[in-house]
Motif scaffolding. Structure first.
Motif, PDB file in Angstrom:
ATOM      1  N   ALA A  95      99.024 125.260  51.163  1.00  0.00           N
ATOM      2  CA  ALA A  95     100.738 125.677  50.527  1.00  0.00           C
ATOM      3  C   ALA A  95     100.600 127.515  49.517  1.00  0.00           C
ATOM      4  CB  ALA A  95     100.687 124.493  49.383  1.00  0.00           C
ATOM      5  N   THR A  96      99.254 127.426  48.987  1.00  0.00           N
ATOM      6  CA  THR A  96      98.507 128.841  48.762  1.00  0.00           C
ATOM      7  C   THR A  96      98.964 129.562  50.155  1.00  0.00           C
ATOM      8  OG1 THR A  96      97.199 127.192  47.323  1.00  0.00           O
ATOM      9  CG2 THR A  96      96.961 130.172  47.437  1.00  0.00           C
ATOM     10  N   LEU A  97      97.972 128.756  50.929  1.00  0.00           N
ATOM     11  CA  LEU A  97      98.325 130.097  52.271  1.00  0.00           C
ATOM     12  C   LEU A  97      99.662 130.731  52.800  1.00  0.00           C
ATOM     13  CD1 LEU A  97      96.681 131.937  54.135  1.00  0.00           C
ATOM     14  CD2 LEU A  97      96.794 129.250  55.411  1.00  0.00           C
ATOM     15  N   ALA A  98     100.651 129.153  52.448  1.00  0.00           N
ATOM     16  CA  ALA A  98     102.027 129.265  53.300  1.00  0.00           C
ATOM     17  C   ALA A  98     102.719 130.479  52.353  1.00  0.00           C
ATOM     18  CB  ALA A  98     102.379 128.090  53.493  1.00  0.00           C
ATOM     19  N   ALA A  99     102.789 130.091  50.873  1.00  0.00           N
ATOM     20  CA  ALA A  99     103.216 131.350  50.430  1.00  0.00           C
ATOM     21  C   ALA A  99     102.931 132.388  50.702  1.00  0.00           C
ATOM     22  CB  ALA A  99     102.491 130.838  48.561  1.00  0.00           C
ATOM     23  N   GLY A 100     101.059 132.467  50.408  1.00  0.00           N
ATOM     24  CA  GLY A 100     100.770 133.644  51.268  1.00  0.00           C
ATOM     25  C   GLY A 100     101.644 134.385  52.241  1.00  0.00           C
ATOM     26  N   LEU A 101     101.755 133.513  52.894  1.00  0.00           N
ATOM     27  CA  LEU A 101     102.514 134.123  54.182  1.00  0.00           C
ATOM     28  C   LEU A 101     103.336 134.922  54.169  1.00  0.00           C
ATOM     29  CD1 LEU A 101     100.890 131.358  56.508  1.00  0.00           C
ATOM     30  CD2 LEU A 101      99.979 133.867  56.333  1.00  0.00           C
ATOM     31  N   GLY A 102     104.078 134.085  53.525  1.00  0.00           N
ATOM     32  CA  GLY A 102     105.607 134.651  52.875  1.00  0.00           C
ATOM     33  C   GLY A 102     105.667 135.811  51.689  1.00  0.00           C
ATOM     34  N   ARG A 119     111.200 134.861  56.912  1.00  0.00           N
ATOM     35  CA  ARG A 119     111.085 134.413  58.231  1.00  0.00           C
ATOM     36  C   ARG A 119     109.427 133.747  58.662  1.00  0.00           C
ATOM     37  NH1 ARG A 119     112.375 139.361  62.590  1.00  0.00           N
ATOM     38  NH2 ARG A 119     111.351 140.041  60.757  1.00  0.00           N
ATOM     39  N   VAL A 120     108.603 133.841  58.208  1.00  0.00           N
ATOM     40  CA  VAL A 120     107.221 133.467  58.396  1.00  0.00           C
ATOM     41  C   VAL A 120     106.990 131.671  57.207  1.00  0.00           C
ATOM     42  CG1 VAL A 120     104.744 133.574  57.709  1.00  0.00           C
ATOM     43  CG2 VAL A 120     106.219 135.395  59.391  1.00  0.00           C
ATOM     44  N   ASP A 121     107.189 131.010  58.149  1.00  0.00           N
ATOM     45  CA  ASP A 121     107.425 129.832  56.938  1.00  0.00           C
ATOM     46  C   ASP A 121     107.053 129.179  57.583  1.00  0.00           C
ATOM     47  OD1 ASP A 121     108.413 127.496  56.165  1.00  0.00           O
ATOM     48  OD2 ASP A 121     110.252 127.256  55.290  1.00  0.00           O
ATOM     49  N   LEU A 178     104.643 123.820  60.841  1.00  0.00           N
ATOM     50  CA  LEU A 178     103.165 122.805  61.008  1.00  0.00           C
ATOM     51  C   LEU A 178     104.079 121.688  61.556  1.00  0.00           C
ATOM     52  CD1 LEU A 178     101.188 123.309  57.873  1.00  0.00           C
ATOM     53  CD2 LEU A 178     100.528 124.027  60.148  1.00  0.00           C
ATOM     54  N   ALA A 179     105.417 121.292  60.960  1.00  0.00           N
ATOM     55  CA  ALA A 179     106.131 120.555  60.812  1.00  0.00           C
ATOM     56  C   ALA A 179     106.749 119.807  62.388  1.00  0.00           C
ATOM     57  CB  ALA A 179     107.228 120.460  60.049  1.00  0.00           C
ATOM     58  N   GLY A 180     107.060 121.421  63.038  1.00  0.00           N
ATOM     59  CA  GLY A 180     107.451 121.404  64.772  1.00  0.00           C
ATOM     60  C   GLY A 180     105.484 121.032  65.226  1.00  0.00           C
ATOM     61  N   LEU A 181     104.690 120.513  64.782  1.00  0.00           N
ATOM     62  CA  LEU A 181     103.026 120.661  65.767  1.00  0.00           C
ATOM     63  C   LEU A 181     102.708 119.051  66.092  1.00  0.00           C
ATOM     64  CD1 LEU A 181     100.825 122.963  63.921  1.00  0.00           C
ATOM     65  CD2 LEU A 181     102.510 123.528  66.269  1.00  0.00           C
TER      66      LEU A 181
END
Lengths: 98, 388
Positions: free
Chosen positions: A49-56, A62-64, A69-72
């Motif tokens: 979750a921390t990585l996801a926030a950092g990428l966003g 657009r980077v979600d 992950l939900a599509g994998l």
């Protein structure tokens, strides 16, 4: 995206992962393009979750990562590498033009 | 008098709660039999229990951490275990003729056989992994598990019944936790949240009680034995965390002695403990957040440092942290100073113990093994129980 931009993006994602998991060399030294987030880096849901926030924050909405992950498939989730995450960021178009 | 057949897994955490419920049922005059591995169940159940044997097989290749551990739990254990035990459970039902089949949530053969025979069945949730829905936001992983469930259902000749959910009985689901700890009371009416069923485990393990110094606080560190070197590294980190605290803290550390060379006087390294007898003396527990240790600690209002690794441990750890009864750390990454700070926080801030006490009270109100047995009796007494 050209090759140098792809390399730069990969380096940025690796740096973000190191920020998330900390600078203890036992783990920071394992951050390579082929490192699996689950089994090699032992990233748990909180760190993801921390990585996801950092990428966003770095690349925009657009980077979600959660949606990616939900599509994998399950196998791909288990085998997901840093290079896979960087490729997703690149494919989202968010890594261009920086 | 009714007859209950308990189908479970050969693992302590999946045997102890139903064993406590079985004792209550037997005390009330009911008959209880088990289906499972004789070799594994007998030491837990004693010589008098009636066990219909399933045989024993080793299930290898299970990952011990991360989401990989959940995938291998299914493909290397639950699914092959179900196929392996199905004929033996079928035979047990044919011979014993139970009024109710009680099946562990992951001992799927119990559910399949009960449905084949039209016998009312109850699910025992002895872990939180399904209730915690770790794949709520990972639909393809959830669908992969659903595919395995559908295949097992079809193999058992039950393919026509679309609505079958092997993980949850439509009649009665017993959950060995409380709504307060799980974070929701929002369960269907046939779910009974009874709290942990702890009573009656035989206390045969000795302990050097005379070594406990009443002038110091007491911390139990129990993280089990682990296969890989990264995990074994937890012990030296925990020792380093506790080393400077000898003036005020004694630690009981469950570990093989070779994992703890040269520990100071205030760390008692020991391989087996009478955990239920010891916990009332503890001020804090450091553990993996397995459901048994979390439930037993909170039943004594003891707060926890939780360092989850696998399966339902991250769910339990998140629940403990959410309710304020402990502090979650990363099992692999927590440094000695972070572990020390977490332990000291539990020992110095009464809010953690108070929150743990609220969970203890919720467990006490839930009724435990007595309530589970009462719900099973009700199910057995209904001539044609309604499926939800």
């Amino acid at each position: 995206m050209d090759a140098p931009a792809g390399q730069r993006l990969l380096g940025e994602v690796m740096a973000l992962v190191r920020q998330v998991i900390g600078d203890d060399p036992r783990w920071a030294d394992r951050v390579t393009p082929s490192a699996r987030l689950d089994q090699d880096l032992r990233m748990d849901s909180l760190e993801m979750a921390t990585l996801a926030a950092g990428l966003g924050k770095a690349y925009g909405d657009r980077v979600d990562l959660a949606a990616f992950l939900a599509g994998l498939e399950f196998d791909h989730l288990v085998a997901l590498t840093i290079a896979d995450v960087a490729a997703y960021v690149a494919a989202s178009g968010a890594g261009d033009g920086r | 008098m009714s007859r209950f057949l308990i189908v479970t897994l050969p693992l302590a955490g999946h045997v102890n709660p139903p064993a406590a419920v079985a004792r209550v049922l037997q005390d009330k005059g009911h008959d209880v039999a088990w289906s499972g591995s004789q070799a594994r169940l007998r030491p837990w159940l004693g010589p008098d229990a009636r066990v219909y044997p399933t045989g024993m097989r080793l299930f290898r290749g299970q990952a011990d951490n991360g989401i990989a551990s959940v995938k291998s739990l299914w493909e290397s254990f639950i699914v092959p275990f179900t196929r392996f035990t199905l004929p033996a459970v079928e035979k047990a039902v044919a011979e014993y003729q139970p009024d109710v089949v009680v099946t562990d949530q992951h001992a799927l053969a119990g559910a399949l056989v009960a449905m084949r025979h039209g016998i009312p069945w109850a699910t025992f949730c002895t872990s939180t992994i399904e209730l915690g829905r770790p794949f709520a936001k990972l639909p393809k992983a959830a669908a992969w598990i659903g595919g395995h469930l559908a295949a097992l259902t079809a193999e058992a000749g039950l393919a026509g019944a679309q609505a079958i959910d092997l993980l949850y009985s439509p009649y009665l689901v017993i959950v060995f936790s409380s709504g307060l700890l799980l974070g929701t009371q929002d369960f269907p009416g046939h779910f009974a949240l009874v709290g942990p069923a702890l009573s009656g485990r035989p206390g045969t393990v000795s302990f050097p009680w005379e070594r406990l110094d009443p002038a110091r606080r007491h911390v139990l560190v129990t993280v089990g034995t682990m296969a890989d070197a990264d995990a074994m590294d937890f012990y030296p980190r925990a020792v380093a965390a506790l080393r400077p605290l000898g003036d005020s803290v004694q630690a009981i550390m469950l570990a093989p002695p070779e994992a703890l060379p040269g520990v100071p006087e205030h760390i008692i390294a020991i391989e087996r403990i009478p955990q239920l007898e010891l916990l009332p003396q503890m001020d804090a527990v450091v553990c993996h957040a397995g459901l048994n240790t979390v439930s037993e600690s909170l039943s004594n209002a003891v707060p926890l440092v939780v360092a989850p690794l696998t399966r339902d441990q991250p769910i339990n750890a998140a629940n403990v942290a959410r309710i304020g009864a402990g502090i979650r750390v990363h099992f692999y990454r927590a440094r000695p100073d972070q572990l020390r700070a977490a332990v000291l926080a539990l020992l110095s801030d009464p809010a953690y113990r108070a929150a743990a006490g609220m969970v203890r009270d919720s467990f006490a109100a839930a009724g435990g093994a007595t309530e589970a047995a009462a719900r099973l009796e009700l199910l057995a007494a209904q001539p044609e129980p309604a499926a939800r």
